[in-house]
Design an enzyme around this catalytic site. Sequence first.
Site, PDB file in Angstrom:
ATOM      1  N   ASN A  10       0.694  -1.158   0.013  1.00 49.23           N
ATOM      2  CA  ASN A  10       0.063  -0.041   0.091  1.00 49.23           C
ATOM      3  C   ASN A  10       0.677   1.084   0.176  1.00 49.23           C
ATOM      4  OD1 ASN A  10      -1.632   2.092   0.516  1.00 49.23           O
ATOM      5  ND2 ASN A  10      -2.294   1.447   2.743  1.00 49.23           N
ATOM      6  N   LYS A  12      -0.016   4.242  -0.139  1.00 50.58           N
ATOM      7  CA  LYS A  12      -0.671   5.438   0.187  1.00 50.58           C
ATOM      8  C   LYS A  12      -0.285   6.648  -0.754  1.00 50.58           C
ATOM      9  CE  LYS A  12       0.131   3.328   4.809  1.00 50.58           C
ATOM     10  NZ  LYS A  12      -0.018   3.552   6.146  1.00 50.58           N
ATOM     11  N   HIS A  90      -9.326   0.893   5.034  1.00 52.02           N
ATOM     12  CA  HIS A  90      -8.311   1.055   5.741  1.00 52.02           C
ATOM     13  C   HIS A  90      -8.291   2.089   6.823  1.00 52.02           C
ATOM     14  CE1 HIS A  90      -4.094   2.309   6.486  1.00 52.02           C
ATOM     15  NE2 HIS A  90      -3.818   1.399   5.961  1.00 52.02           N
ATOM     16  N   GLU A  92      -6.978   4.402   7.962  1.00 55.38           N
ATOM     17  CA  GLU A  92      -6.591   5.794   7.685  1.00 55.38           C
ATOM     18  C   GLU A  92      -7.898   6.443   6.909  1.00 55.38           C
ATOM     19  OE1 GLU A  92      -3.103   5.433   5.695  1.00 55.38           O
ATOM     20  OE2 GLU A  92      -1.918   5.197   7.370  1.00 55.38           O
ATOM     21  N   GLU A 158      -5.203  -5.445  10.472  1.00 53.25           N
ATOM     22  CA  GLU A 158      -4.213  -4.301  10.723  1.00 53.25           C
ATOM     23  C   GLU A 158      -4.402  -3.485  12.134  1.00 53.25           C
ATOM     24  OE1 GLU A 158      -2.219  -2.874   6.746  1.00 53.25           O
ATOM     25  OE2 GLU A 158      -4.106  -1.669   7.190  1.00 53.25           O
ATOM     26  N   GLY A 164       2.753   2.022  10.955  1.00 55.07           N
ATOM     27  CA  GLY A 164       3.602   3.104  10.554  1.00 55.07           C
ATOM     28  C   GLY A 164       4.264   3.294  11.790  1.00 55.07           C
ATOM     29  N   SER A 196       3.573  -2.440  10.270  1.00 51.72           N
ATOM     30  CA  SER A 196       4.765  -2.382  10.342  1.00 51.72           C
ATOM     31  C   SER A 196       5.653  -3.802  10.146  1.00 51.72           C
ATOM     32  CB  SER A 196       5.295  -2.085  11.899  1.00 51.72           C
ATOM     33  OG  SER A 196       4.877  -0.675  12.136  1.00 51.72           O
TER      34      SER A 196
HETATM   35  C1  PEP Z   1      -0.838  -0.085   6.064  1.00 53.66           C
HETATM   36  O1  PEP Z   1      -1.005   1.109   6.102  1.00 53.66           O
HETATM   37  O2  PEP Z   1      -1.416  -0.783   5.484  1.00 53.66           O
HETATM   38  C2  PEP Z   1       0.397  -0.594   6.662  1.00 53.66           C
HETATM   39  C3  PEP Z   1       0.429  -1.520   7.153  1.00 53.66           C
HETATM   40  O3  PEP Z   1       1.339   0.359   6.935  1.00 53.66           O
HETATM   41  P1  PEP Z   1       2.852   0.078   7.364  1.00 53.66           P
HETATM   42  O4  PEP Z   1       3.355  -1.080   7.034  1.00 53.66           O
HETATM   43  O5  PEP Z   1       3.796   1.223   7.129  1.00 53.66           O
HETATM   44  O6  PEP Z   1       2.817   0.097   9.081  1.00 53.66           O
END
Ligand code: PEP
Length: 236
Positions: A10, A12, A90, A92, A158, A164, A196
């Site tokens: 992803n 973003k 997601h 976000e 997630e 992040g 992460s």
């Molecule tokens: C995400 O935003 O889907 C995600 C998993 O981000 P990160 O791997 O940077 O934690």
Amino acid sequence: MTLRKLIAGNWKMHGSLSVLTEIDTIAAAAKGRDVDVAICPPFTLIARATGRGVAIGAQDCHAAAKGAHTGCVSAAMLVEAGAAYCIVGHSERRADNFETDADVKAKADAVIGAGMTAILCVGETVEQRRAGQAVEVVEAQLAGSLPASRDNLAIAYEPVWAIGTGLVPSNADVAEMHAAIRAVVGPDVRILYGGSVKPSNAAELLHVANVDGALVGGASLTAADFVPIIEAVSVR
Ligand code: PEP
């Protein structure tokens, strides 16, 4: 039954035409491996990112087929641009755009109806985990957002607090959550872990029970980070 793993990136709101060569490097490394790989760049890069040997996805879509929805993109438009996957729900988007479980369900139905695979994200906040509510929160999200079809569907667990931040749940917590999700979605739906995922922790996370792949944010932006995560699928 072992499901073929999916490693999805992803991007973003990152990326530009100049970094699409990262996808070429990822494609070369993924070729011939027993794993599905997808990159979800911003909308503007989807058409230019296709045809490079890696499946391309979107990060969101509108639930409606067309209409007066300024700034939005329909599932059929994404298919026309070359997308095979679309992330929905997601955290976000749930936070920034106030998307509800019902919104997410409508989007997932639209994605699957248009012929793409939906990657439906669920996950608890740190407060919910501390309160011991993580599993019930995720079960409620699934109850409200699962599409009608289980075909062409993947779930991404997630934890919001792991995105992040460099923090990851324990293997036991990942296993508990993925088992709870498995009980709801059945044996054929891939359940990805996201939050992460890095080259340093991918092999361990990818071999937890019921982890059928990963949704990767920051570490999907460069082939140098993403390729070792793809390779970790076959590390035992
Ligand atoms: C995400 O935003 O889907 C995600 C998993 O981000 P990160 O791997 O940077 O934690």
